[in-house]
Design an enzyme around this catalytic site. Structure first.
Site, PDB file in Angstrom:
ATOM      1  N   THR A  19       0.841  -1.188   0.000  1.00  0.00           N
ATOM      2  CA  THR A  19       0.000   0.000   0.000  1.00  0.00           C
ATOM      3  C   THR A  19       0.881   1.245   0.000  1.00  0.00           C
ATOM      4  OG1 THR A  19      -0.190   0.113   2.428  1.00  0.00           O
ATOM      5  CG2 THR A  19      -1.824  -1.219   1.250  1.00  0.00           C
ATOM      6  N   GLY A  20       0.380   2.310  -0.604  1.00  0.00           N
ATOM      7  CA  GLY A  20       1.162   3.543  -0.662  1.00  0.00           C
ATOM      8  C   GLY A  20       2.447   3.372  -1.445  1.00  0.00           C
ATOM      9  N   THR A  22       3.240   4.611  -4.639  1.00  0.00           N
ATOM     10  CA  THR A  22       3.408   5.471  -5.809  1.00  0.00           C
ATOM     11  C   THR A  22       4.640   6.360  -5.729  1.00  0.00           C
ATOM     12  OG1 THR A  22       1.926   7.127  -4.823  1.00  0.00           O
ATOM     13  CG2 THR A  22       0.944   5.509  -6.335  1.00  0.00           C
ATOM     14  N   SER A  23       5.303   6.422  -4.583  1.00  0.00           N
ATOM     15  CA  SER A  23       6.513   7.238  -4.458  1.00  0.00           C
ATOM     16  C   SER A  23       7.320   6.766  -3.259  1.00  0.00           C
ATOM     17  CB  SER A  23       6.159   8.733  -4.293  1.00  0.00           C
ATOM     18  OG  SER A  23       5.514   8.956  -3.045  1.00  0.00           O
ATOM     19  N   GLY A  24       8.518   7.307  -3.126  1.00  0.00           N
ATOM     20  CA  GLY A  24       9.327   7.097  -1.945  1.00  0.00           C
ATOM     21  C   GLY A  24       9.635   5.642  -1.640  1.00  0.00           C
ATOM     22  N   ILE A  25       9.517   5.290  -0.374  1.00  0.00           N
ATOM     23  CA  ILE A  25       9.863   3.943   0.088  1.00  0.00           C
ATOM     24  C   ILE A  25       8.969   2.890  -0.544  1.00  0.00           C
ATOM     25  CG2 ILE A  25       9.851   2.455   2.131  1.00  0.00           C
ATOM     26  CD1 ILE A  25      10.764   4.973   3.726  1.00  0.00           C
ATOM     27  N   GLY A  26       7.679   3.172  -0.665  1.00  0.00           N
ATOM     28  CA  GLY A  26       6.765   2.198  -1.251  1.00  0.00           C
ATOM     29  C   GLY A  26       7.114   1.872  -2.687  1.00  0.00           C
ATOM     30  N   SER A 144       8.562   4.187  12.346  1.00  0.00           N
ATOM     31  CA  SER A 144       9.408   5.371  12.232  1.00  0.00           C
ATOM     32  C   SER A 144      10.257   5.497  13.485  1.00  0.00           C
ATOM     33  CB  SER A 144       8.548   6.633  12.071  1.00  0.00           C
ATOM     34  OG  SER A 144       9.335   7.799  12.197  1.00  0.00           O
ATOM     35  N   TYR A 157       2.073  12.616  14.796  1.00  0.00           N
ATOM     36  CA  TYR A 157       2.663  11.608  13.906  1.00  0.00           C
ATOM     37  C   TYR A 157       3.443  10.579  14.712  1.00  0.00           C
ATOM     38  CZ  TYR A 157       5.624   9.581  10.247  1.00  0.00           C
ATOM     39  OH  TYR A 157       6.264   8.717   9.406  1.00  0.00           O
TER      40      TYR A 157
END
Length: 257
Positions: A19-20, A22-26, A144, A157
């Protein structure tokens, strides 16, 4: 030659949902999983970004537009996975995010958005996927370093990521009879769009944020998303078959000092 190559791929024959992605770590992890032979299903909230990610990943990948905080979206996601693959071997619950808000300026909207994305979304992603999880499946939750360290103006967060860590501790007990592993992967500062956008649109401010974060990491730099993907691959693969309930810090030592 092809058979030899495939046998060396650590996720060959496995079905993975990220999931998630579309950019970065995913996105970096999706690329790595695809290169390791996985049959991939990825999600994102924006159709254009999702299409671009599918094209960038290549291999056997299906993009499904979904908001992890929406139960109807999750139902649709996993119905599609069931129809097309029948099971899940690796579930990387990566969708989430947050923004700065100091105590005294935290709004109900800020709290709800953060906890919907990082806590509610994670809980119901895993719960909705349960019937499809194969015996011995690997669940990876994105945590995190903020869950165990203080950060100015980042308390909501940070609290949401502390909840993720405790989900893993409890869920390994709930799932012990199924042989499903649950681990938390906690990155340190990583150069992703989500991180630099915390500094706004100004390029100088974005670089200033990255420079500051690099200064508090013992390795003296922030991570590349591909480095976090390497850690995710370990937790997804059979190489971590007796690793369960841990929090794996991929943080350059930041949370260890």
């Amino acid at each position: 030659m092809t058979d030899t190559l495939n046998s060396a791929q650590r996720l060959n024959g496995k079905v993975a949902v990220i999931t998630g992605a579309t950019s970065g770590i995913g996105l970096a992890t999706a690329k790595r999983f695809a290169a390791e032979g996985a049959r991939l299903f990825i999600t994102g909230r924006r159709a254009e970004a999702l299409d671009a990610a599918v094209a960038a990943i290549g291999g056997d990948v299906t993009g499904i537009r979904a908001d992890s905080a929406s139960q109807s979206d999750l139902d649709r996601l996993f119905a599609r996975v069931k129809e097309e693959a029948g099971r899940i071997d690796v579930l990387f619950v990566n969708a989430g995010g947050g923004s700065f808000a100091p105590l005294g300026q935290i709004t109900e909207e800020h709290f709800d958005d953060t906890f919907d994305r990082n806590v509610k979304g994670v809980l119901f992603t895993v719960q909705t996927a349960l019937p499809l999880l194969a015996k011995g499946a690997s669940i990876i939750l994105t945590g995190s370093t903020t869950s165990i360290k203080g950060t100015p103006a980042f308390s909501v967060y940070s609290a949401s990521k502390a909840a993720i860590r405790n989900f893993a501790r409890n869920w390994i007990l709930d799932l012990k009879d199924r042989g499903v592993r649950v681990n938390t992967l906690s990155p340190g500062p990583t150069e992703t769009p989500g991180l630099v956008e915390l500094a706004g649109d100004d390029k100088a401010q974005q670089q200033g944020l990255l420079d500051y974060m690099a200064s508090v990491v013992p390795l003296g730099r922030v991570a590349d998303p591909a480095e976090i993907a390497n850690a995710a691959l370990f937790l997804a693969s059979d190489e971590s078959s007796f690793v369960n309930g841990i929090e794996l810090f991929a943080d350059g030592g930041q949370a260890q000092v």
